[in-house]
Design a protein around this motif. Structure first.
Motif, short mmCIF file in Angstrom:
data_model
loop_
_atom_site.label_atom_id
_atom_site.label_comp_id
_atom_site.label_asym_id
_atom_site.label_seq_id
_atom_site.Cartn_x
_atom_site.Cartn_y
_atom_site.Cartn_z
N LEU A 78 61.66 7.89 54.40
CA LEU A 78 62.42 9.11 54.11
C LEU A 78 62.17 10.18 55.16
CD1 LEU A 78 61.93 9.21 50.23
CD2 LEU A 78 64.01 8.56 51.48
N VAL A 79 60.93 10.33 55.59
CA VAL A 79 60.60 11.31 56.63
C VAL A 79 61.27 10.92 57.95
CG1 VAL A 79 58.73 12.25 58.04
CG2 VAL A 79 58.51 12.20 55.55
N ASP A 80 61.30 9.62 58.27
CA ASP A 80 62.00 9.17 59.49
C ASP A 80 63.47 9.61 59.44
OD1 ASP A 80 59.73 7.92 60.49
OD2 ASP A 80 60.37 5.90 59.88
N GLN A 81 64.10 9.43 58.28
CA GLN A 81 65.51 9.82 58.13
C GLN A 81 65.67 11.34 58.27
OE1 GLN A 81 66.18 7.99 54.26
NE2 GLN A 81 67.55 6.50 55.21
N LEU A 82 64.77 12.09 57.64
CA LEU A 82 64.82 13.55 57.74
C LEU A 82 64.60 14.02 59.17
CD1 LEU A 82 62.91 14.43 54.46
CD2 LEU A 82 65.30 15.02 54.96
N GLU A 83 63.72 13.33 59.87
CA GLU A 83 63.44 13.69 61.26
C GLU A 83 64.68 13.44 62.13
OE1 GLU A 83 59.61 13.36 64.18
OE2 GLU A 83 60.20 11.51 63.13
N LYS A 84 65.33 12.30 61.94
CA LYS A 84 66.54 11.99 62.71
C LYS A 84 67.64 13.00 62.45
CE LYS A 84 65.67 7.06 62.99
NZ LYS A 84 65.86 5.78 62.33
N ARG A 89 59.86 17.74 61.60
CA ARG A 89 59.25 17.26 62.85
C ARG A 89 57.81 16.89 62.54
NH1 ARG A 89 56.55 21.79 64.64
NH2 ARG A 89 57.24 23.68 63.61
N ARG A 90 57.27 16.00 63.33
CA ARG A 90 55.88 15.60 63.16
C ARG A 90 55.07 16.24 64.28
NH1 ARG A 90 58.33 10.19 61.65
NH2 ARG A 90 57.60 9.76 59.56
N VAL A 91 53.93 16.80 63.89
CA VAL A 91 53.06 17.47 64.87
C VAL A 91 51.62 17.01 64.62
CG1 VAL A 91 54.57 19.50 65.03
CG2 VAL A 91 52.67 19.50 63.41
N PRO A 92 50.77 17.09 65.65
CA PRO A 92 49.36 16.74 65.45
C PRO A 92 48.71 17.66 64.41
CG PRO A 92 49.87 16.94 67.79
CD PRO A 92 51.07 17.45 67.04
N ASP A 93 47.85 17.10 63.59
CA ASP A 93 47.11 17.88 62.60
C ASP A 93 45.95 18.55 63.33
OD1 ASP A 93 45.42 18.84 60.60
OD2 ASP A 93 45.77 17.12 59.29
N ASP A 96 42.49 17.23 62.37
CA ASP A 96 42.15 15.82 62.55
C ASP A 96 43.08 15.24 63.61
OD1 ASP A 96 41.73 13.08 62.45
OD2 ASP A 96 41.90 12.93 60.27
N ARG A 97 42.55 15.01 64.80
CA ARG A 97 43.38 14.56 65.93
C ARG A 97 44.08 13.22 65.65
NH1 ARG A 97 43.42 17.61 70.15
NH2 ARG A 97 41.67 18.88 70.80
N ARG A 98 43.55 12.41 64.74
CA ARG A 98 44.17 11.12 64.46
C ARG A 98 45.36 11.26 63.52
NH1 ARG A 98 39.33 8.67 61.63
NH2 ARG A 98 39.29 10.83 61.04
N ALA A 99 45.43 12.36 62.79
CA ALA A 99 46.48 12.54 61.78
C ALA A 99 47.63 13.38 62.32
CB ALA A 99 45.89 13.20 60.54
N ARG A 100 48.77 13.26 61.66
CA ARG A 100 49.93 14.07 61.99
C ARG A 100 50.41 14.78 60.73
NH1 ARG A 100 51.84 13.50 66.80
NH2 ARG A 100 54.06 13.72 66.47
N LEU A 101 51.02 15.93 60.95
CA LEU A 101 51.60 16.70 59.85
C LEU A 101 53.12 16.61 59.93
CD1 LEU A 101 49.48 19.99 60.02
CD2 LEU A 101 49.25 18.11 58.37
N VAL A 102 53.74 16.58 58.77
CA VAL A 102 55.19 16.68 58.69
C VAL A 102 55.50 18.15 58.42
CG1 VAL A 102 57.27 15.95 57.47
CG2 VAL A 102 55.36 14.33 57.77
N CYS A 103 56.28 18.75 59.30
CA CYS A 103 56.62 20.17 59.18
C CYS A 103 58.12 20.34 59.04
CB CYS A 103 56.17 20.93 60.43
SG CYS A 103 54.40 20.92 60.70
#
Length: 153
Positions: A78-84, A89-93, A96-103
């Motif tokens: 669902l997030v992939d579809q929303l991003e397209k 958008r996804r940004v680094p957290d 935690d450098r390994r994680a990403r945030l959905v904004c």
């Protein structure tokens, strides 16, 4: 009273869950109609339920999945579809450098503005129907129920 399902038979009492759901569904339908009219017709109710759970500074995908009560894979889809579509958008957290945030992206905030206006209008209509006192009591009762039903409150 007849027992053949005729007009004299009493209607069964509607359970509280359905009574809560019916006004919500009516509100949701009004919001989606207004969003479509404003040009935001490229997301589904399932995507909207994920979108609604994104915090002001972003939210991890695992948290979105948990809050929407869906699998991480479904949330990712669902997030992939929303991003397209330009809503997120996804940004680094930063924590935690390994994680990403959905904004939320600008398009999401513009859609939220439309939705918020409809919600305010519907709530005014409900208050006109119920009266100020009963509307206040309804909100107080639902807020109290949230304490025992919403683990993210």
């Amino acid at each position: 009273m007849t027992t053949d399902g005729g007009p004299d038979e009493a209607e069964p009492e509607i359970n509280t869950g359905v009574l809560l759901f019916l006004p919500y569904r009516a509100l949701e339908n009004r919001v989606f109609a207004a969003l479509a009219e404003a040009g935001f017709d490229d997301f589904t109710p399932a995507q909207a339920r994920v979108l609604q759970r994104i915090g002001p500074h972003g939210t991890r995908l695992t948290d979105l999945a948990e809050q929407a009560q869906i699998t991480k894979q479904t949330a990712g889809f669902l997030v992939d579809q929303l991003e397209k579509a330009g809503y997120v958008r996804r940004v680094p957290d930063p924590t935690d450098r390994r994680a990403r945030l959905v904004c939320g992206a600008e398009k999401a905030w513009a859609a939220k503005e439309v939705a918020d206006g409809v919600v305010a209008q519907v709530e005014r209509e409900w208050e006109e129907h119920l009266g100020k006192r009963r509307m206040r009591q309804l909100r107080e009762a639902l807020t109290s129920l949230r304490e025992i039903t919403d683990p993210w409150a």
